[in-house]
Motif scaffolding. Sequence first.
Motif, PDB file in Angstrom:
ATOM      1  N   LEU A   8      28.673  50.020  44.114  1.00 32.93           N
ATOM      2  CA  LEU A   8      29.754  49.066  43.869  1.00 32.93           C
ATOM      3  C   LEU A   8      30.364  49.259  42.482  1.00 32.93           C
ATOM      4  CD1 LEU A   8      28.367  45.786  45.462  1.00 32.93           C
ATOM      5  CD2 LEU A   8      30.269  47.191  46.272  1.00 32.93           C
ATOM      6  N   SER A  11      32.686  52.122  42.610  1.00 32.28           N
ATOM      7  CA  SER A  11      33.912  51.719  43.312  1.00 32.28           C
ATOM      8  C   SER A  11      34.791  50.838  42.428  1.00 32.28           C
ATOM      9  CB  SER A  11      33.572  50.991  44.608  1.00 32.28           C
ATOM     10  OG  SER A  11      32.900  51.854  45.504  1.00 32.28           O
ATOM     11  N   LEU A  12      34.162  49.947  41.674  1.00 35.39           N
ATOM     12  CA  LEU A  12      34.923  49.091  40.754  1.00 35.39           C
ATOM     13  C   LEU A  12      35.612  49.938  39.681  1.00 35.39           C
ATOM     14  CD1 LEU A  12      32.345  46.199  40.409  1.00 35.39           C
ATOM     15  CD2 LEU A  12      34.686  45.945  41.267  1.00 35.39           C
ATOM     16  N   GLU A  15      38.590  51.639  41.208  1.00 38.18           N
ATOM     17  CA  GLU A  15      39.671  50.663  41.374  1.00 38.18           C
ATOM     18  C   GLU A  15      40.340  50.379  40.029  1.00 38.18           C
ATOM     19  OE1 GLU A  15      41.502  47.676  44.171  1.00 38.18           O
ATOM     20  OE2 GLU A  15      40.554  49.624  44.355  1.00 38.18           O
ATOM     21  N   ARG A  23      46.063  48.880  43.733  1.00 40.21           N
ATOM     22  CA  ARG A  23      44.694  48.445  43.996  1.00 40.21           C
ATOM     23  C   ARG A  23      44.618  47.644  45.287  1.00 40.21           C
ATOM     24  NH1 ARG A  23      43.407  46.334  37.845  1.00 40.21           N
ATOM     25  NH2 ARG A  23      43.428  48.428  36.931  1.00 40.21           N
ATOM     26  N   THR A  25      42.363  45.609  45.948  1.00 42.96           N
ATOM     27  CA  THR A  25      41.880  44.271  45.593  1.00 42.96           C
ATOM     28  C   THR A  25      42.992  43.391  45.033  1.00 42.96           C
ATOM     29  OG1 THR A  25      41.329  45.006  43.363  1.00 42.96           O
ATOM     30  CG2 THR A  25      39.562  45.099  45.016  1.00 42.96           C
ATOM     31  N   TRP A  69      40.846  37.946  44.339  1.00 42.55           N
ATOM     32  CA  TRP A  69      41.074  39.244  44.954  1.00 42.55           C
ATOM     33  C   TRP A  69      41.697  39.078  46.337  1.00 42.55           C
ATOM     34  CZ3 TRP A  69      36.492  43.117  44.071  1.00 42.55           C
ATOM     35  CH2 TRP A  69      36.210  43.208  42.712  1.00 42.55           C
ATOM     36  N   SER A  73      40.595  43.148  51.059  1.00 47.31           N
ATOM     37  CA  SER A  73      40.020  44.221  50.258  1.00 47.31           C
ATOM     38  C   SER A  73      38.615  44.595  50.739  1.00 47.31           C
ATOM     39  CB  SER A  73      39.962  43.786  48.792  1.00 47.31           C
ATOM     40  OG  SER A  73      39.061  44.580  48.068  1.00 47.31           O
ATOM     41  N   ARG A  74      38.411  45.861  51.059  1.00 43.59           N
ATOM     42  CA  ARG A  74      37.089  46.336  51.478  1.00 43.59           C
ATOM     43  C   ARG A  74      36.091  46.186  50.332  1.00 43.59           C
ATOM     44  NH1 ARG A  74      33.532  45.926  54.774  1.00 43.59           N
ATOM     45  NH2 ARG A  74      31.910  47.448  54.570  1.00 43.59           N
ATOM     46  N   LEU A  75      36.507  46.495  49.123  1.00 43.92           N
ATOM     47  CA  LEU A  75      35.626  46.377  47.963  1.00 43.92           C
ATOM     48  C   LEU A  75      35.195  44.922  47.758  1.00 43.92           C
ATOM     49  CD1 LEU A  75      34.169  47.562  45.546  1.00 43.92           C
ATOM     50  CD2 LEU A  75      36.337  47.535  44.290  1.00 43.92           C
ATOM     51  N   GLU A  78      32.607  44.082  50.258  1.00 46.91           N
ATOM     52  CA  GLU A  78      31.310  44.683  49.929  1.00 46.91           C
ATOM     53  C   GLU A  78      30.580  43.881  48.847  1.00 46.91           C
ATOM     54  OE1 GLU A  78      32.393  48.700  48.982  1.00 46.91           O
ATOM     55  OE2 GLU A  78      32.511  49.268  51.086  1.00 46.91           O
TER      56      GLU A  78
END
Length: 92
Positions: A8, A11-12, A15, A23, A25, A69, A73-75, A78
């Motif tokens: 994560l 991934s952050l 992003e 983005r 998010t 967000w 957003s997939r992130l 997660e």
Amino acid sequence: MTVQIEFLLASLNEELGLAREHRSTGASDLSLQAVASLLQRADTLTASGQWANANELFHAAARQVSDSWSFSSRLGMEVLELVQAVERRASN
């Protein structure tokens, strides 16, 4: 759990490297950095057995994601899934 948090965090950071308008998010730099910091601190506390304090930080990260967000957003999903997994683990 550390592996999932490391994923994560990567991934952050990815992003964060994008312009805000690109983005998924829709999050600001500050929001992404805050969530990354909260997850890192929570992971450290978890590793040292301080579950109650870690749980507070995981919840703070989840609030940041859910409050600011994009819902698609997939992130973000997660991060929220991680927090739910932590809650399930803590209740067992």
